[in-house]
Design an enzyme around this catalytic site. Structure first.
Site, PDB file in Angstrom:
ATOM      1  CB  CYS A  30     -19.482   5.878  64.129  1.00 16.51           C
ATOM      2  SG  CYS A  30     -18.018   6.240  63.494  1.00 16.51           S
TER       3      CYS A  30
ATOM      4  CG  HIS B 114     -19.749  10.143  62.635  1.00 19.93           C
ATOM      5  ND1 HIS B 114     -19.461   8.824  63.836  1.00 19.93           N
ATOM      6  CD2 HIS B 114     -21.659  10.410  63.158  1.00 19.93           C
ATOM      7  CE1 HIS B 114     -20.879   9.000  64.282  1.00 19.93           C
ATOM      8  NE2 HIS B 114     -21.852   9.725  63.569  1.00 19.93           N
TER       9      HIS B 114
ATOM     10  CG  ASP C 294     -25.193   9.667  63.911  1.00 20.87           C
ATOM     11  OD1 ASP C 294     -25.172   8.495  64.607  1.00 20.87           O
ATOM     12  OD2 ASP C 294     -24.614  10.804  64.339  1.00 20.87           O
TER      13      ASP C 294
END
Lengths: 644, 305
Positions: free
Chosen positions: A400, A444, A460
């Site tokens: 991520c 994250h 995202d």
């Protein structure tokens, strides 16, 4: 009382059990020395050899104290205190000569139990200490009642412990709590791991290897959709080519939310992580504790969180955040390191030229991630100097942090203000305890872009490449062949259930035992009906309850002491015995009535006849069965008539 | 007191001087249908006691002197081929009698000992596939030299348990010994004894023993004793449930001898040394045969409830 070998083994076991948990953090030489001393003491007992001389012991003791002083550079403080205590207790075993020494050892072992809680307050520690306490009690009972076998000794110890439970409960609930810990908890009491305020390739994937709990959250009312569960942590603005940093906000303007709807209330129990930031859902509007909400909506406690804290908050899930962001802040959100990643910047500029609005650029970028065979993986290849270029055009594999970082770089290159937000996403629902638990592997990173009129909007990019990560968690997003923490990848329903149960238990323990502080005590006592929760009142209640419990126990014990079935025959006979006892002719406990009468007869021939008659009637009534009950009246008459 | 018993005791006391307690215990054992083990040095009157009891109670008497070369058949009997009839005929061994004196039982080999003890336990003899009952009443008095003498096979604990009681006679006191030394020869005295009871009366008494009342209060006391023997670290093992049963059986007989129809704690205390001494072992000195002292300590340690 004699210091027999079994008693000595018991004492050695006490010392061993009570110091064993300390072995991990004592200096190595102390642990080794203690084990050696215990083994020596065991050998001396086993072989029946004499103890070492007092002078030798004195020498060893002085040497040990000096060595501790040298190791720690001081003789004060908690660490040193615990080390000294354990070493001296172990040495004390070697000069165990009298009952008094044994008593001292028992008391000291009980005291060392407390010191174990300096280092760990978990349920296993508490259970182990309970077991240790049982062993200590059994040894103590052994000391007091020499000629009992193991089982009845253990029974007495268990009964003593059981009697202590209501007392300790009363003390636990009512003992006035003080604000803050009674003894200073060290900063390093908890091995801290968690989100930092920098992000480089590898930061997040490292965190995902840990299944330590970050925090637990309970929601009031409806729980938001999983893809809205973004727990906001540090917001990162400044990029130097490899690492993202928070930098300094160059505005004093308070963060503002416009047109905000969909409020969600929740409570968070945050594990200590030694950093000041708190985690809240995007975007926070109300907080129960005085914390500072930075202009980029990052929530900061007034001091690092080094003890477990609990706070409630309200967040608004739909919002326009900082639509009036000052230009100098927007300038920060556009800055890029000079001369790095030329290909990415070129690509972004290309997109910007072809697009009619920033929204189109964003869509293009997301589509690019989605369609260009990017891969979501825990073990991405190493990146070179132009890290974003390498990632975008060569390796195309990342976690991520790669996606969030690259996306923000692309946006900035396309002239759209953007920043990286780190935190936790998703979590696991514990239906037993009714809360979400967020672990380190839920860490994250995502991006926020600033759009005219809409303010900061969450994008995202990971969701574009791997929607499963957001929908179902890390395990679903990665393949089977990836080494994740055991609990993150297990599919066994039994183990999953076990984990849920254990975590629920730990949560209750944290909330009600460890977290029973001033406020909880106040709330709990008020709910129990105490009208004026004050120190004085609590102390009075505490004393009253202890007196009541001790009174009850005393009554139970007294009842046992009194002859169990004190029927009329027995009572009358005991009356006679008491009369004789006052006359200096007591009956031995094991002496039967007839034997007693015969013995008295030699000492007081004048009483012989009457007493023999009474004793014979008593024996007939008590041991003769129903048929003899007619003699009862005659017996009572005889007893009444009996005079000295 | 029952009259015939009174006469039995009086007559026995005339021959065995200065040992009223041991005589009563021996009788108790007989009435409770148990067997008696007398452990003492040679020459203190073990054989005489057995002999006198047999004569006084009118029982058939057999004495078996145990030796190390004795075989089970020497006790139980053996089948011998008859030339005239061409059959085997069983020749009953000395065990087929109402009262057996097994003298110096610890001189025999364990094999022979166990033949005797099995016969005692089952009241019958099985030999060559045929079971023959032993006469009733059947009472064994075994004598044993103190086990630390050489050339003996001490009875193992499990065998000791078959005896209801173990008693010691001990030396007579000065007065009794004077009487013994100046009196008539014991053998002549025994020859002149007359039976004071017949078999039917004895069997009837044995039945009466079982009717003696045992109250719950007394059972409390017995259980307190058993519990203490098990919980105390003084003894290697506690008393077994069988020991508890033996204790009550013996106490019933003792109460009957005392002319009572209910057991009182004193009865338990009176028989406890006999019943428990061979079943208790001190933790501290395993060697010493101080069972009597242990039993007395046990009595003193337990309060009567």
């Amino acid at each position: 009382m004699k210091l027999t070998a079994p008693l000595l083994y018991g004492l050695i076991a006490c010392i061993l059990m009570v110091s064993a948990p300390h072995a991990a953090h004592l200096p190595l030489w102390v642990s080794v020395l203690c084990v050696a001393l215990l083994a020596w003491r065991f050998y001396l007992t086993y072989s029946g050899r004499p103890l070492p001389s007092r002078w030798l012991l004195l020498g060893v003791t002085v040497a040990c104290v000096l060595a501790i002083a040298i190791t720690f550079h001081t003789l004060f403080g908690r660490e040193v205190g615990v080390t000294l205590l354990i070493l001296l207790v172990t040495l004390k075993l070697l000069e165990l000569r009298t009952a008094r020494d044994a008593t001292v050892l028992i008391y000291l072992s009980s005291f060392i139990i407390i010191t174990n809680f300096f280092y760990s307050q978990s349920i296993p520690t508490a259970l182990f200490m309970l077991l240790t306490l049982l062993v200590i009690m059994a040894t103590w009972v052994h000391m007091q009642t020499g000629n009992l076998t193991f089982k009845p000794r253990l029974r007495i110890a268990v009964i003593l412990l059981l009697q202590a439970i209501p007392l300790s409960l009363v003390i636990f609930v009512l003992f006035p709590r003080v604000q803050g810990p009674l003894w200073g908890m060290p900063q390093d009491a908890y091995a801290s791991s968690g989100l930092s305020d920098t992000m480089a390739p590898g930061t997040m994937s490292n965190l995902s290897l840990s299944d330590a709990v970050a925090f637990r959250a309970t929601f009031d009312g409806k729980v938001p959709e999983r893809q809205q569960l973004y727990w906001r942590g540090p917001v990162l603005w400044d990029f130097d080519g490899t690492t993202w940093k928070r930098g300094r906000n160059i505005t004093t303007q308070r963060p503002s939310l416009a047109d905000a709807t969909t409020p969600v209330g929740y409570a968070v129990t945050l594990e200590p992580h030694n950093k000041p930031w708190l985690f809240v859902l995007d975007m926070p509007s109300k907080l129960s504790i005085p914390a500072f909400v930075a202009p980029d909506f990052q929530v900061l406690n007034d001091k690092p969180v080094n003890a477990r804290i609990r706070y409630t908050a309200t967040s608004l899930l739909d919002y326009r955040a900082n639509a009036d962001e000052p230009p100098q802040q927007l300038q920060r959100a556009l800055a890029l390191p000079q001369g790095l990643n030329p290909r990415s910047r070129q690509l972004a500029a290309e997109w910007r030229r072809q697009a009619d609005s920033p929204e189109t650029v964003i869509r293009t970028a997301l589509a690019h991630f989605n369609q260009q065979e990017f891969e979501y993986t825990l073990e991405p290849p190493l990146l070179g100097f132009n890290s974003v270029d390498d990632f975008m055009f060569t390796t195309k594999q990342g976690f991520c942090e790669h996606y969030a970082g690259s996306f923000v770089v692309l946006m900035r290159a396309a002239g759209i203000p953007a920043r990286v937000v780190t935190g936790y996403q998703g979590g696991e629902y514990n239906d037993l305890g009714g809360y979400y638990v967020l672990r380190q592997y839920d860490a994250h990173a995502w991006a926020e872009v600033w759009l005219q009129n809409r303010g900061w909007v969450r994008i995202d990019p990971t969701a574009a490449i791997s929607p499963e990560r957001i929908q179902s968690g890390l395990n679903a997003a990665l393949g089977d062949n990836v080494i994740l923490p055991f609990f993150a990848r297990t599919q066994s329903p039994f183990l999953l259930k076990l984990r849920v149960n254990l975590d629920a238990l730990t949560n209750q323990w944290n909330q009600w035992v460890l977290g029973y502080d001033t406020e909880r005590q106040f709330a709990f006592l008020t709910r129990l009906g105490m009208e004026d929760v004050s120190w004085k009142n609590m102390a009075l209640n505490l004393l009253a309850w202890i007196a009541l419990l001790v009174g009850i126990f005393t009554l139970i014990m007294l009842r046992r002491l009194v002859v169990r079935r004190k029927d009329a025959v027995q009572a009358a006979w005991l009356k006679v015995c008491r009369k004789l006892e006052k006359a200096g002719l007591p009956r031995a406990p094991h002496e039967g009535a007839m034997d007693y009468a015969a013995r008295i007869a030699t000492a007081r021939p004048d009483l012989a006849e009457d007493l023999h008659d009474i004793a014979a009637r008593y024996a007939a009534l008590r041991y003769g069965g129903e048929a003899e009950m007619e003699g009862m009246a005659a017996f009572k008459d005889a007893v009444r008539a009996f005079k000295l | 007191m029952s009259h015939p018993l009174h006469a039995v005791i009086t007559q026995t006391e005339q021959v065995i001087l200065g040992k009223p307690r041991q005589i009563r215990l021996a009788l108790t054992c007989l009435l409770a249908r148990g067997h008696l083990l007398i452990e003492d040095l040679p020459g203190v009157g073990k054989t005489t006691l057995a002999h006198v009891l047999a004569r006084t109670l009118g029982l058939q008497f057999q004495r078996i002197q145990f030796t190390s070369d004795m075989l089970p058949a020497d006790i139980l009997g053996v089948s011998i081929y008859q030339r005239d009839s061409g059959e085997f005929k069983f020749h009953a061994g000395p065990i087929f009698a109402q009262m057996i004196l097994a003298d110096e039982v610890n001189r025999a080999t364990p094999k022979t000992q166990s033949a005797l003890l099995e016969a005692m336990e089952e009241q019958q003899v099985t030999s060559e596939g045929e079971t023959r009952p032993l006469p009733a009443p059947f009472f064994v008095i075994a004598t044993q030299n103190p086990t630390n003498q050489i050339g003996t096979f001490p009875l193992p604990e499990s065998q000791l348990d078959r005896f209801l009681m173990r008693i010691q006679l001990g030396y007579p006191d000065a007065q009794a010994e004077r009487g013994l030394l100046s009196g008539v020869d014991r053998r002549d005295l025994i020859a002149g004894l007359t039976p004071q009871m017949n078999t039917a009366e004895l069997t009837d008494l044995q039945l009466q023993v079982r009717q003696v009342f045992v109250s719950p209060a007394l059972l409390d006391y017995v259980q307190a004793i058993l519990r203490h023997s098990r919980e105390s670290a003084r003894y290697v093992h506690g008393l077994s449930p069988r020991a508890g049963l033996s204790l009550i059986a013996a106490a019933r007989a003792w109460a009957l001898l005392d002319g009572r129809n209910a057991v009182i704690p004193e009865d338990i205390q009176a028989v406890l040394p006999g019943v428990a001494s061979h079943r208790l072992q001190s933790v501290q000195d395993v060697q010493a045969s101080d069972g009597d002292r242990l039993a007395r300590e046990l009595i003193e340690a337990v309060a009567i409830p």
